[in-house]
Write an enzyme that holds these catalytic residues in place. Structure first.
Site, mmCIF file in Angstrom:
data_model
loop_
_atom_site.group_PDB
_atom_site.id
_atom_site.type_symbol
_atom_site.label_atom_id
_atom_site.label_comp_id
_atom_site.label_asym_id
_atom_site.label_seq_id
_atom_site.Cartn_x
_atom_site.Cartn_y
_atom_site.Cartn_z
ATOM 1 N NE ARG A 43 -23.290 -39.685 9.194
ATOM 2 C CZ ARG A 43 -22.457 -40.706 8.993
ATOM 3 N NH1 ARG A 43 -21.408 -40.868 9.779
ATOM 4 N NH2 ARG A 43 -22.673 -41.558 8.027
ATOM 5 N NE ARG A 47 -25.064 -41.011 14.436
ATOM 6 C CZ ARG A 47 -24.558 -41.995 13.717
ATOM 7 N NH1 ARG A 47 -24.858 -43.242 13.999
ATOM 8 N NH2 ARG A 47 -23.745 -41.735 12.715
ATOM 9 N NE ARG A 56 -34.261 -38.461 16.406
ATOM 10 C CZ ARG A 56 -33.535 -39.433 15.849
ATOM 11 N NH1 ARG A 56 -32.383 -39.158 15.279
ATOM 12 N NH2 ARG A 56 -33.953 -40.675 15.856
ATOM 13 C CG ASP A 92 -31.970 -40.458 6.477
ATOM 14 O OD1 ASP A 92 -31.115 -40.729 7.348
ATOM 15 O OD2 ASP A 92 -32.197 -41.189 5.494
ATOM 16 C CE1 TYR A 167 -28.580 -47.543 3.068
ATOM 17 C CE2 TYR A 167 -28.347 -45.503 1.832
ATOM 18 C CZ TYR A 167 -27.979 -46.306 2.893
ATOM 19 O OH TYR A 167 -27.021 -45.874 3.772
#
Length: 360
Positions: A43, A47, A56, A92, A167
């Protein structure tokens, strides 16, 4: 020591590597001598960077993954800022299943949410195989990045079949994976059909990245730590092994990583990766005993340590480097992803410390 966007870090007057295949990162993955321990962060293109958040703003996650120019810039941001030894493709894990026709959305603050969770064989049949044409935007992004990165390797990545299946069965993130395990135990034929289809999709997703120029790949099994070793071997290992075996002829290192997998490290090593990622709970030298001497390891600073005072961070980095020195090959990383609140300047200092403290 100097670092450029088109070349890996070099020590003093040492010559630059002859392309990404000879970079410290790829050499460490192959358990070859390196000028310093290579470092990158899971990552890292995310963020914690203000430039990422600005870029973004207003763009949904799945849409951002489908814009090659945006993927290119986001992937390059941490390489420019931190001087890491490898870039990882911004994407992703659900991108390929969305390409396979699964109706899903990545909800901010929640994660992937599936409109129609998988419950039976008919639902599995709705997940179609994918072709390279379905992933043309991935191919374009990787080719743009390889041209920009020069000697710095690009890591491709994908989610492992178990995590993707969880998921799809749960309909979104889950703490207990109760529906997932119920399907595994109660309808094993449906479970294996689902995972086989996901292994095929994942293999295609990774193959597109490698064919476009990725120098390594990482298979993330984020939720595998929810399983016992017996269940992992029976319900998961064959499908992860199929993905990794499908890339055996690709000529690039294969990394396999999961969270909370201390008891699974031996089995994960058997799945066929060249490097096994280790979370922060298991010392790297102890992990090597479980994994075996024919695998490099990756890890494993606790992401929360980055919020401590610098002397604490430095002590922990040096401890992990010492443990990594006792392994066949070591790629420095966190034990999981960079947390959003992390100070980017701390990450930059960690990279410099790893390079300085491990210089051969």
């Amino acid at each position: 020591m100097t670092t450029t966007i088109a070349g890996s870090a070099s020590q003093g007057g040492d010559s630059a590597p002859a392309g990404p295949a000879d970079s410290p990162f790829v050499r460490a993955c192959r358990r070859l001598p390196v000028p310093h321990t290579p470092v990158w962060f899971m990552r890292q293109a995310g963020r914690s960077l203000p430039e990422y958040r600005e870029l973004r703003a207003g763009v949904p996650m799945l849409e951002s993954c489908r814009r090659p120019e945006l993927v290119r810039e986001i992937t390059l941001q941490p390489v420019r800022r931190h001087g890491v030894d490898a870039a990882i493709l911004f994407s992703d894990i659900v991108v390929p299943v969305a390409a396979a026709g699964v109706d899903l959305e990545i909800v901010p603050g929640t994660g992937p949410v599936v409109a129609r969770p998988v419950r039976d064989a008919a639902d599995v049949d709705l997940i179609r195989p994918i072709t390279p044409d379905d992933l043309s935007f991935v191919d374009e992004a990787v080719r743009l990045l390889v041209a920009d990165l020069g000697d710095t390797p690009l890591i491709g990545f994908a989610g492992a079949p178990f995590t993707l299946a969880s998921y799809l069965v749960e309909g979104g993130p889950s703490r207990t994976h109760a529906r997932t395990k119920a399907l595994m135990y109660g309808a094993p034929e449906v479970w294996h059909a689902l995972c086989a289809r996901l292994a095929e999709i994942t293999g295609q997703f990774l193959r597109v990245q490698v064919d476009a120029g990725a120098s390594a790949v990482q298979l993330f099994d984020s939720w595998a730590g929810a399983l016992s070793e017996a269940d992992y071997r029976r319900y998961v290992l064959p499908h992860s092994a199929a993905v990794l075996a499908g890339l055996a002829d690709a000529g690039v290192p294969r990394i396999h990583f999961g969270v909370g997998t201390a008891e699974l490290l031996g089995a994960m090593g058997e799945a066929g990766a060249d490097v096994v990622g280790v979370d922060w709970r298991t010392p790297l030298d102890a992990a090597t005993v479980r994994i075996g001497p024919d695998k490099a390891v990756q890890g494993n600073l606790d992401p929360c340590v980055l919020f401590a005072p610098w002397p604490v961070i430095e002590t922990e980095v040096r401890r992990i480097l010492a443990e990594g020195a006792a392994t066949p090959g070591h790629v420095f990383n966190l034990g999981h992803g960079v947390l959003p609140e992390t100070d980017p300047e701390v990450l930059t200092r960690v990279v410099a410390l790893v390079h300085e403290a491990s210089a051969r």
